[in-house]
Design a protein around this motif. Structure first.
Motif, PDB file in Angstrom:
ATOM      1  N   GLY A  34       0.331  -0.770  -0.556  1.00  0.00           N
ATOM      2  CA  GLY A  34       0.112  -0.249  -0.306  1.00  0.00           C
ATOM      3  C   GLY A  34       0.637   0.878  -0.041  1.00  0.00           C
ATOM      4  N   GLY A  35       0.672   2.500  -1.034  1.00  0.00           N
ATOM      5  CA  GLY A  35       1.395   2.955  -0.814  1.00  0.00           C
ATOM      6  C   GLY A  35       2.743   3.440  -1.337  1.00  0.00           C
ATOM      7  N   SER A  57       4.971   1.248   0.617  1.00  0.00           N
ATOM      8  CA  SER A  57       5.505   1.563   1.795  1.00  0.00           C
ATOM      9  C   SER A  57       5.752   0.170   2.386  1.00  0.00           C
ATOM     10  CB  SER A  57       4.700   2.606   2.249  1.00  0.00           C
ATOM     11  OG  SER A  57       5.957   2.697   3.508  1.00  0.00           O
ATOM     12  N   ILE A  58       6.444  -0.086   2.737  1.00  0.00           N
ATOM     13  CA  ILE A  58       6.840  -1.273   3.798  1.00  0.00           C
ATOM     14  C   ILE A  58       5.996  -0.831   4.807  1.00  0.00           C
ATOM     15  CG2 ILE A  58       8.065  -2.964   2.361  1.00  0.00           C
ATOM     16  CD1 ILE A  58      10.086  -2.207   4.774  1.00  0.00           C
ATOM     17  N   GLY A  59       5.775  -0.134   5.342  1.00  0.00           N
ATOM     18  CA  GLY A  59       4.957   0.695   6.441  1.00  0.00           C
ATOM     19  C   GLY A  59       3.673   0.552   6.035  1.00  0.00           C
ATOM     20  N   ALA A  60       3.212   0.018   4.914  1.00  0.00           N
ATOM     21  CA  ALA A  60       1.623   0.094   4.924  1.00  0.00           C
ATOM     22  C   ALA A  60       1.055  -1.474   5.915  1.00  0.00           C
ATOM     23  CB  ALA A  60       0.671   0.081   3.697  1.00  0.00           C
ATOM     24  N   TYR A  61       0.105  -1.402   6.020  1.00  0.00           N
ATOM     25  CA  TYR A  61      -0.218  -2.822   6.821  1.00  0.00           C
ATOM     26  C   TYR A  61      -0.354  -3.448   4.829  1.00  0.00           C
ATOM     27  CZ  TYR A  61      -2.390  -1.402  11.104  1.00  0.00           C
ATOM     28  OH  TYR A  61      -2.893  -0.839  12.822  1.00  0.00           O
ATOM     29  N   SER A  62      -0.540  -5.146   4.935  1.00  0.00           N
ATOM     30  CA  SER A  62      -1.018  -5.707   4.281  1.00  0.00           C
ATOM     31  C   SER A  62      -2.590  -6.736   4.209  1.00  0.00           C
ATOM     32  CB  SER A  62       0.247  -6.865   3.578  1.00  0.00           C
ATOM     33  OG  SER A  62       0.109  -7.716   4.648  1.00  0.00           O
ATOM     34  N   ALA A  63      -2.826  -6.944   3.392  1.00  0.00           N
ATOM     35  CA  ALA A  63      -3.397  -7.854   3.767  1.00  0.00           C
ATOM     36  C   ALA A  63      -2.941  -9.241   4.620  1.00  0.00           C
ATOM     37  CB  ALA A  63      -3.645  -8.653   2.154  1.00  0.00           C
TER      38      ALA A  63
END
Lengths: 491, 611
Positions: free
Chosen positions: A111-112, A114-120
């Protein structure tokens, strides 16, 4: 009412005490990080403070923690992780193009970006696809469906989740779970936490810790008298016992599971760690599918893998996956719901897992270095496995099976009655007494066999084979010297 | 009214006894048109396909065991919906529930070229800042890159302070690698930094690193603490007080642990404030059937966005002390305070300012995370908890328990370290760090105001000020006709509303029923995270939708809405999204509530709230 009773006039205690805390948690035991490790940490602190000891450093051979023992990370993996962490580096020419491509692909799936976003909650989709393709390659083309892949926070997370799904019933209907003895104590700890019934089946130490279907049957028959056995857990290659199961044995286990209507859990986190000649890793899934549709379309199974072991040893990233096979679709929906509560497994771990299942290919610039590093780690481990067995088998009073795979040796100790009596006098299990004394005298931290389970009257310890070869040699020799001293002292 | 965990919300049907061929106990409020047909049920494939696509198949009364025609029970799977852990079945987590699943599906349909009335799905359901385009803090990511690939320490393009942080973190890792396990409680030096951070934050109130436990996001710490507290059966069973509306992690964890959920209601009329008399009411009622032992507070509030006053926190602490409750303070939004006159006060600080009578006795656990505030680094799953006045023996048990999971992810620990120990004045990265941090927080403050303002211009939507956190949780008036139609297809009215919003506009929100709300009131939760221009569009779309929705259902009052409801039912059962919230008997009850609620939301709540 209960509240009044608790309050009633008695001096004000705490809300949460040992008496009124979760009783299941109290029953949990986890020897790999148990009292002996706590003492080791304390000794390290004492050494730092300048307390004199008969040794200068504590060597923690209690846990399969490759990097802590000096193993270097795979360069390619860490390059990609750095690129994912700080994408500005994608402009840097120091990084090989294949590393950049992998990083871009992972970031695009985030998401965005970035590995800072939540994933599924089940994990990033393209990584699950890569995992499925990895499994297909590994298993000679047997299809794997990305929808059946669940990324996890290390394998432990997925194992606990699966066990949690399986637990139900009360009293004689309570779910029973068959685990090997010796076992990796995550299993006993999770079962205690879930208040499930632990059903022990014993590995055959005389036959190189082989799994014997007659023993499975014995333990199952006994267990049926007091619980509802529904699950059979297998660790292959074995932890702490290091055996590698033959194809025949796996087939027998699958047949048994089908006959007895058991859900199979195959802990295969050491799948690359096979050293002994003539031994080979066979995945439960592959064997299951080779046994034909009678089995492959009925036997329910979950298999587990992780980024923590094999040649990468990246324990700290807590990456892993499980593949579920023949799981009831309604249960699968419940599983998805359950994992969604924890949002998602850590993304750096997911990214790392992606690299493990999709490493550099022969035509890519990082391939040579990757292969060199991978081979070096695995060859060194094989050498250390042999070295360990050899040296231990020269010690009078030690019997050590070959370390066919995984990362541990689990030798049997012959302890004199006098030593056993002395341990009892101190209120300790004899092998805990032994390991504690070894720690205090030599600074070597091992885990007593009692933490994994063993046949009554036998004693063992688990030691990792991970220290660098020269250090390992040194450790093995120190243990030998200690054992001789110990034997003399208590003869 | 009993407030057992999810028990009265339906959806949790009595588990069927083992060996029972049919679920005679399954709800009779079956939407299937014909009685179960054994022959049909013997067809595994049919059943599997159906079950694959619809969770609700069993809920509609399908047989649980496959039977062949001669009545012999054929071999079912080892693990089925009837033989799985019943507490897991009770778990619900709306933030990633059916509506989000449908959103994902819509995204896929869009990417496959299907025509929709919108070009993209906007997921405003979850506080996922980076997914909404927020950029990471440069310094944090530089250090993480250095830790991941230490060869970069020789690279001159990285600032010195980033390098020295990375060196310090690596030196505390086994073998100087983030790939090693750490102590289960977390890396020593990181826990020390956390303790110093808390001391600075709390004006010097001391903090012992031994009381800090690093975690895999705050959720992990919260579940672990709840697990420790769980004991007793029946009337002795541990009860845990949670706010309504609540963040559904709490209800989910309580359901899974088999604990009793005790609801206390926040006061929507008073900006979602917490009211001690309501705590008393909830506690007194709960004591009749369980053993209340913990009180959970989320401050700043999720989903409600309120920021508690110092006075309120003091009252809560006094209440917990008097009633002997362990306090759990979820403070993950501690930097997210926007409203004038509002300030974050940590429970710990207030506790210690109240003097030793309280600070020596009240058991408090507070939670923090790397996922929210200005950093929004959800994917790293970093977090910590601080435990105060915990019994030493229990602490030993806690340490043992966390050791089974080995350790929290090390990149998340490293990130936590940077959050509690950011660049200092005089360091090369300081100016940039402050600039990035301030930009994010002031944009959030602006978006909080914007959201409140726009939503409050909509007739039938009333929105409290978003004082803090990342969400607005407005109350929505749903026309009676729509409520009835929702009930007809077995959906909560606000789920019906949100599902329709999603289908028509591509905006994904979470219905208030997923967080809990006063009976008869309806809400949704929306994050304020999208970039400002996008947020503006989103708010306008919500506004248009609401007006149209209201018009549709008021206009269609005379004529049945025809296919609309059926169409929804078809689509949703096809995609496994149907939610039958309530079994059999409660339908009439729901009807009554709906009628009552409708009049409430039209009369009392409406005018009082619209600003």
């Amino acid at each position: 009412m209960s509240q009044e009773a608790a309050n009633g006039g008695s001096p004000r205690g705490r809300v949460l005490t040992l008496e009124n805390m979760n009783p299941n948690v109290k029953r949990v035991e986890y020897a790999v990080r148990g009292p002996i490790v706590q003492r080791a940490v304390q000794i390290e602190k004492e050494l730092k403070e300048g307390v004199k000891k008969p040794f200068t450093e504590v060597i923690k051979a209690n846990i399969g923690d490759a990097h802590a023992m000096g193993q270097k990370p795979i360069t390619f993996f860490r390059q990609v992780l750095a690129l994912c962490s700080y994408p500005e580096l994608l402009e840097d020419d120091k990084f090989p193009s294949d590393a950049k491509n992998r990083a871009r692909r992972i970031l695009e799936a985030c998401g965005g970006h970035s590995i800072g976003a939540y994933s599924a909650s089940q994990g990033i989709e393209c990584i699950r696809q890569d995992v499925a393709r990895f499994i297909e390659r590994r298993d000679g083309g047997i299809p794997s469906n990305p929808d059946h892949i669940y990324l996890s926070t290390g394998a432990s997370d997925a194992i606990v989740t699966m066990l949690k799904l399986l637990v139900c019933g009360e009293g004689r209907d309570r779910t029973g779970v068959m685990i090997s003895i010796p076992q990796y104590p995550l299993y006993s700890a999770a079962l205690a936490d879930l208040a499930a019934v632990q059903i022990n089946y014993y590995l055959d130490e005389e036959k190189c810790w082989g799994l014997d279907v007659a023993e499975l049957r014995r333990s199952l028959t006994e267990a049926r008298k007091h619980c509802n056995p529904r699950v059979l857990c297998i660790i292959n290659p074995g932890n702490p016992t290091g055996q590698v199961q033959s194809r025949q044995c796996i087939e027998d286990v699958i047949r048994f599971a089908k006959e007895e209507h058991l859900f199979l859990m195959a802990d295969e986190v050491y799948q690359d760690n096979v050293y002994a000649e003539g031994c080979k890793f066979h995945s439960f899934k592959k064997v299951l599918f080779e046994m034909g549709p009678e089995y492959s379309s009925t036997v329910e199974m979950a298999s587990f893998h992780s980024t923590s072991k094999c040649y990468m040893g990246e324990c700290g990233f807590r990456g892993g996956y499980m593949e579920v096979i023949n799981m009831d679709p309604e249960v699968k929906a419940q599983l998805i719901k359950l994992v969604s509560v924890r949002l998602c497994p850590p993304i750096p771990g997911q990214a790392l897992l992606d690299l493990v299942v999709n490493p550099p290919q022969p035509d890519e610039p990082s391939y040579t270095l990757f292969m060199k590093e991978r081979t070096a780690v695995l060859a060194a481990l094989a050498e250390k496995a042999r070295l360990t067995e050899q040296i231990f088998n020269t010690v009078p009073g030690f019997t050590c099976n070959p370390v066919q795979g995984a990362m541990y040796t689990f030798p049997r100790l012959n302890l004199s009655q006098k030593a056993i009596d002395k341990a009892k006098e101190e209120g300790q299990i004899p092998d805990m007494f032994y390991c504690m004394k070894l720690l205090e005298e030599e600074g070597i931290c091992l885990v007593p066999g009692s933490g994994f389970g063993q046949r009554d009257g036998t004693f063992h310890f688990r030691m990792t084979i991970l220290p660098p070869t020269d250090k390992l040699k040194f450790v093995l020799e120190k243990i030998r010297d200690f054992h001789l001293r110990f034997t003399q002292e208590f003869s | 009214m009993l407030m057992f965990a999810k028990g009265n919300e339906g959806g949790n049907f009595t588990p069927v006894q083992k060996g029972g061929a049919f679920t005679s106990k399954s709800p009779s409020k079956s939407r299937s048109k014909s009685p179960p047909n054994p022959a049909q049920c013997a067809q595994d494939k049919n059943r599997e396909t159906r079950a694959l696509s619809s969770l609700s198949a069993t809920r509609r009364g399908l047989p649980k065991e496959k039977m062949s025609e001669n009545g012999v029970v054929s071999r079912a799977k080892v693990l089925t919906i009837d033989t799985m852990n019943p507490t897991v079945k009770k778990v619900e987590y709306a933030v990633r529930g059916p509506i989000v699943q449908r959103a994902v599906e819509l995204e896929r349909e869009l990417s496959e070229g299907m025509k929709k009335p919108f070009a993209e799905v906007i997921k405003a359901n979850i506080g996922d800042a980076h997914a909404m385009g927020q950029q990471p803090i440069t310094f944090f990511r530089q250090v993480l890159a250095l830790c991941s690939y230490p060869e970069l320490l020789n690279d001159t393009t990285f600032p010195e302070d980033a390098k020295s942080r990375a060196r310090r973190i690596l030196q505390s890792c086994g073998g100087n690698s983030m790939g090693s396990y750490t102590a289960s409680q977390g890396i020593d030096s990181v826990r020390q930094d956390v303790a110093r951070y808390i001391e600075r934050r709390d004006g010097g109130v001391p903090c012992d690193p031994d009381d800090i436990y690093l975690t895999t996001g705050a959720s992990d710490g919260i579940v672990t603490m709840l697990k420790l507290l769980m004991c007793g059966e029946g009337a002795d069973c541990t009860g845990v007080m949670i706010s309504i509306p609540q963040y559904p992690l709490y209800s989910a964890a309580l359901a899974e642990l088999g604990a009793v959920q005790i609801n206390y209601y926040l006061n929507e009329e008073n900006c979602w404030s917490m009211d001690i008399s309501e705590l008393h009411r909830a506690l007194d009622e709960a004591r009749e059937y369980c053993n209340p032992r913990a009180l959970c507070v989320i401050n700043p509030g999720n989903p409600t966005g309120q920021v508690q006053s110092r006075q309120c926190i003091e009252d809560v602490i006094r209440f917990a002390a008097k009633e002997r409750l362990l306090l759990m303070a979820d403070e993950v939004y501690q930097d997210n305070v926007y409203a004038d006159g509002c300030q974050f006060h940590s429970f710990k600080k207030v506790l210690f300012e109240m003097g030793p009578e309280y600070s020596d006795t009240v058991e408090l656990v507070s939670f923090h995370s790397t996922s929210k505030c200005y950093m929004g680094e959800c994917g790293f799953r970093g977090g910590y908890m601080e435990i105060i006045n915990m019994d030493e023996e229990v602490k030993a048990q806690l340490s043992k328990l966390v050791s089974v999971r080995l350790c929290p992810p090390v990149p998340g620990q490293a990130l936590m370290d940077l959050v509690v120990n950011p660049p200092q004045p005089g360091e090369p990265s300081y100016a940039k760090f402050i600039k990035e941090r301030t930009a994010t927080l002031s944009a959030l403050a602006e978006k909080a105001t914007l959201t409140e303002q726009v939503l409050n211009t909509v007739k039938g939507i009333s929105c409290n000020p978003v004082q803090g956190a990342m969400y607005s949780f407005p109350s929505i008036t749903i026309p009676e006709k729509a409520i009835k139609e929702a009930m007809d297809i077995g959906q909560q009215p606000d789920m019906f509303y949100c599902m329709r919003l999603l289908e028509e506009t591509g905006i994904c929100l979470v219905p208030g029923s997923g967080f809990g709300q006063k009976d008869g009131t309806y809400h949704f939760r929306m994050t304020i995270l999208p970039p400002k221009d996008k947020l503006q569009i989103l708010l306008n779309k919500v506004k248009e939708f609401h007006e149209k929705f209201t018009d549709d259902f008021i206009a269609s009052n005379q004529n049945a809405p025809g296919l609309k409801g059926q169409e929804f039912l078809r689509r949703q059962s096809h995609t496994g999204l149907q939610q039958l919230k309530s079994p059999d008997s409660s339908l009439a009850h729901q009807w009554n509530e709906v009628m009552r609620s409708h009049s409430i939301s039209c009369s009392s709540a409406g005018p009082a709230l619209s600003g």
